[in-house]
Design a protein around this motif. Sequence first.
Motif, PDB file in Angstrom:
ATOM      1  N   THR A   4      -4.467 -29.752 -35.155  1.00  0.00           N
ATOM      2  CA  THR A   4      -3.776 -31.003 -35.468  1.00  0.00           C
ATOM      3  C   THR A   4      -4.492 -32.138 -34.750  1.00  0.00           C
ATOM      4  O   THR A   4      -4.429 -32.220 -33.518  1.00  0.00           O
ATOM      5  CB  THR A   4      -2.305 -30.958 -35.029  1.00  0.00           C
ATOM      6  OG1 THR A   4      -1.651 -29.867 -35.696  1.00  0.00           O
ATOM      7  CG2 THR A   4      -1.596 -32.260 -35.376  1.00  0.00           C
TER       8      THR A   4
ATOM      9  N   CYS B 210       0.495 -25.782 -38.900  1.00  0.00           N
ATOM     10  CA  CYS B 210       1.467 -25.630 -37.810  1.00  0.00           C
ATOM     11  C   CYS B 210       1.500 -24.223 -37.238  1.00  0.00           C
ATOM     12  O   CYS B 210       2.563 -23.672 -36.940  1.00  0.00           O
ATOM     13  CB  CYS B 210       2.865 -26.064 -38.259  1.00  0.00           C
ATOM     14  SG  CYS B 210       2.973 -27.817 -38.688  1.00  0.00           S
TER      15      CYS B 210
ATOM     16  N   ALA C 107       1.560 -26.447 -32.681  1.00  0.00           N
ATOM     17  CA  ALA C 107       2.844 -26.708 -33.337  1.00  0.00           C
ATOM     18  C   ALA C 107       3.993 -26.815 -32.346  1.00  0.00           C
ATOM     19  O   ALA C 107       4.958 -27.555 -32.582  1.00  0.00           O
ATOM     20  CB  ALA C 107       3.135 -25.614 -34.358  1.00  0.00           C
TER      21      ALA C 107
ATOM     22  N   LEU D 255       4.745 -30.323 -31.451  1.00  0.00           N
ATOM     23  CA  LEU D 255       5.105 -31.228 -32.530  1.00  0.00           C
ATOM     24  C   LEU D 255       6.600 -31.139 -32.799  1.00  0.00           C
ATOM     25  O   LEU D 255       7.159 -30.038 -32.881  1.00  0.00           O
ATOM     26  CB  LEU D 255       4.357 -30.869 -33.821  1.00  0.00           C
ATOM     27  CG  LEU D 255       2.834 -30.843 -33.779  1.00  0.00           C
ATOM     28  CD1 LEU D 255       2.294 -30.344 -35.118  1.00  0.00           C
ATOM     29  CD2 LEU D 255       2.271 -32.211 -33.450  1.00  0.00           C
TER      30      LEU D 255
ATOM     31  N   LYS E  31       9.968 -31.729 -35.331  1.00  0.00           N
ATOM     32  CA  LYS E  31      10.142 -31.304 -36.718  1.00  0.00           C
ATOM     33  C   LYS E  31       9.621 -32.355 -37.703  1.00  0.00           C
ATOM     34  O   LYS E  31       9.026 -32.019 -38.720  1.00  0.00           O
ATOM     35  CB  LYS E  31      11.617 -30.997 -36.995  1.00  0.00           C
ATOM     36  CG  LYS E  31      12.121 -29.718 -36.322  1.00  0.00           C
ATOM     37  CD  LYS E  31      11.418 -28.502 -36.890  1.00  0.00           C
ATOM     38  CE  LYS E  31      12.030 -27.193 -36.410  1.00  0.00           C
ATOM     39  NZ  LYS E  31      11.656 -26.863 -35.027  1.00  0.00           N
TER      40      LYS E  31
ATOM     41  N   GLU F  65       7.180 -34.429 -37.232  1.00  0.00           N
ATOM     42  CA  GLU F  65       5.725 -34.354 -37.203  1.00  0.00           C
ATOM     43  C   GLU F  65       5.230 -33.123 -37.957  1.00  0.00           C
ATOM     44  O   GLU F  65       4.238 -33.191 -38.688  1.00  0.00           O
ATOM     45  CB  GLU F  65       5.228 -34.329 -35.765  1.00  0.00           C
ATOM     46  CG  GLU F  65       5.386 -35.654 -35.020  1.00  0.00           C
ATOM     47  CD  GLU F  65       5.008 -35.551 -33.566  1.00  0.00           C
ATOM     48  OE1 GLU F  65       4.360 -36.494 -33.058  1.00  0.00           O
ATOM     49  OE2 GLU F  65       5.351 -34.542 -32.918  1.00  0.00           O
ATOM     50  N   GLN F  66       5.906 -32.002 -37.785  1.00  0.00           N
ATOM     51  CA  GLN F  66       5.496 -30.794 -38.500  1.00  0.00           C
ATOM     52  C   GLN F  66       5.602 -30.985 -40.001  1.00  0.00           C
ATOM     53  O   GLN F  66       4.705 -30.589 -40.762  1.00  0.00           O
ATOM     54  CB  GLN F  66       6.347 -29.607 -38.046  1.00  0.00           C
ATOM     55  CG  GLN F  66       6.043 -29.124 -36.639  1.00  0.00           C
ATOM     56  CD  GLN F  66       6.712 -27.801 -36.314  1.00  0.00           C
ATOM     57  OE1 GLN F  66       6.968 -26.990 -37.201  1.00  0.00           O
ATOM     58  NE2 GLN F  66       6.998 -27.585 -35.040  1.00  0.00           N
ATOM     59  N   ARG F  67       6.686 -31.599 -40.450  1.00  0.00           N
ATOM     60  CA  ARG F  67       6.854 -31.837 -41.888  1.00  0.00           C
ATOM     61  C   ARG F  67       5.755 -32.779 -42.398  1.00  0.00           C
ATOM     62  O   ARG F  67       5.189 -32.561 -43.477  1.00  0.00           O
ATOM     63  CB  ARG F  67       8.233 -32.432 -42.175  1.00  0.00           C
ATOM     64  CG  ARG F  67       8.472 -32.818 -43.647  1.00  0.00           C
ATOM     65  CD  ARG F  67       8.312 -31.602 -44.549  1.00  0.00           C
ATOM     66  NE  ARG F  67       8.243 -31.961 -45.957  1.00  0.00           N
ATOM     67  CZ  ARG F  67       9.231 -31.731 -46.833  1.00  0.00           C
ATOM     68  NH1 ARG F  67      10.369 -31.178 -46.431  1.00  0.00           N
ATOM     69  NH2 ARG F  67       9.086 -32.049 -48.094  1.00  0.00           N
TER      70      ARG F  67
ATOM     71  N   MET G 156       2.696 -21.919 -44.057  1.00  0.00           N
ATOM     72  CA  MET G 156       3.325 -22.698 -42.991  1.00  0.00           C
ATOM     73  C   MET G 156       3.733 -21.777 -41.849  1.00  0.00           C
ATOM     74  O   MET G 156       4.382 -20.748 -42.062  1.00  0.00           O
ATOM     75  CB  MET G 156       4.559 -23.425 -43.530  1.00  0.00           C
ATOM     76  CG  MET G 156       5.315 -24.240 -42.496  1.00  0.00           C
ATOM     77  SD  MET G 156       4.332 -25.633 -41.873  1.00  0.00           S
ATOM     78  CE  MET G 156       5.566 -26.496 -40.865  1.00  0.00           C
TER      79      MET G 156
ATOM     80  N   TRP H 128      15.470 -24.577 -40.909  1.00  0.00           N
ATOM     81  CA  TRP H 128      14.181 -25.249 -41.019  1.00  0.00           C
ATOM     82  C   TRP H 128      13.428 -24.768 -42.261  1.00  0.00           C
ATOM     83  O   TRP H 128      12.836 -25.575 -42.999  1.00  0.00           O
ATOM     84  CB  TRP H 128      13.376 -24.999 -39.750  1.00  0.00           C
ATOM     85  CG  TRP H 128      12.002 -25.580 -39.694  1.00  0.00           C
ATOM     86  CD1 TRP H 128      10.853 -24.923 -39.354  1.00  0.00           C
ATOM     87  CD2 TRP H 128      11.595 -26.934 -39.956  1.00  0.00           C
ATOM     88  NE1 TRP H 128       9.779 -25.774 -39.380  1.00  0.00           N
ATOM     89  CE2 TRP H 128      10.205 -27.016 -39.746  1.00  0.00           C
ATOM     90  CE3 TRP H 128      12.290 -28.070 -40.341  1.00  0.00           C
ATOM     91  CZ2 TRP H 128       9.481 -28.188 -39.923  1.00  0.00           C
ATOM     92  CZ3 TRP H 128      11.572 -29.258 -40.517  1.00  0.00           C
ATOM     93  CH2 TRP H 128      10.191 -29.314 -40.310  1.00  0.00           C
TER      94      TRP H 128
END
Length: 288
Positions: free
Chosen positions: A15, A45, A51, A54, A56, A58-60, A77, A90
């Motif tokens: 990332t 992620c 991950a 990060l 949630k 940011e992960q999305r 994912m 999630w």
Amino acid sequence: MLTQDFSGLWVPLVTPFDGDVVDHGALRRLVRRLGQEGATGFVACGSTGEAASLDKAEQRAVLDTVLQAAGPLPVVMGVSGYHLPQMLAWMRELGDCPLHGWLVPPPHYIRPSQAGLVAWFTAIADEAQAPIVVYDIPYRTGVTLSLDTLRELAAHPRIQAIKDCGGDARKTEALLADGRLQVLAGEDAQIFGTLAAGGVGAIAASAHLATQRFARLTALLREGRLAEARALWRALAPLVDAVFAEPNPALIKAQLALQGEMANTLRLPMTAASAEGARRVAAAMTAL
């Protein structure tokens, strides 16, 4: 439930950061470059993507960028945790995403029994909108998935592959002989051995670098062209050793920064690579 193919070379994406925010431009360019150079697909992620640092949102956002940049190439994912309702919520929240699969490790820190692991993965697979790749990585989770447990999980129609970081060659061979789970090398140093024995591919962080060569190696091994693959692997092995001499993904990011692809920035508790480590990776790249 659609059966997916997880064969080939998968890159567990770093990332990129610009200061303290995700650099989506750099991530988009990275995904496109890796796809052009032969990556079969991507993992968003995962542990290489930091991950855990990060949130949630940011992960999305990372997942959305990867899906957009990947085009027709498949995306898996990474999801992890130890609170089952939150994990399932999630995954439902991401249910609108066109995912090829989910990469799921055992719950970390808790160290459950094998029966608990079967129940955990079964509960997740029962609700998953895409197939599960079991992430067997005892040195991160503190728990080992036994061969019997993996055989039991293989009976579930949505559990279709394993990222094998277990470090047990006999277990790997038994899974290959069983044939129900697609076996992916999860430790880069085991790519040659796993694929030569019948594994379908690899999830290889090193393949951020020298991507075309790793893609060629994977293809040669799957075609059974061992002599050619062996020569290529011997050339790549020093790079793999150099990349993992310090905690991943510090050295990969250092080299990508040297190549002008992103800033050399990580989030705590991850820290930047040492100068000596970065020099060693750069030297391995030059040698190639």
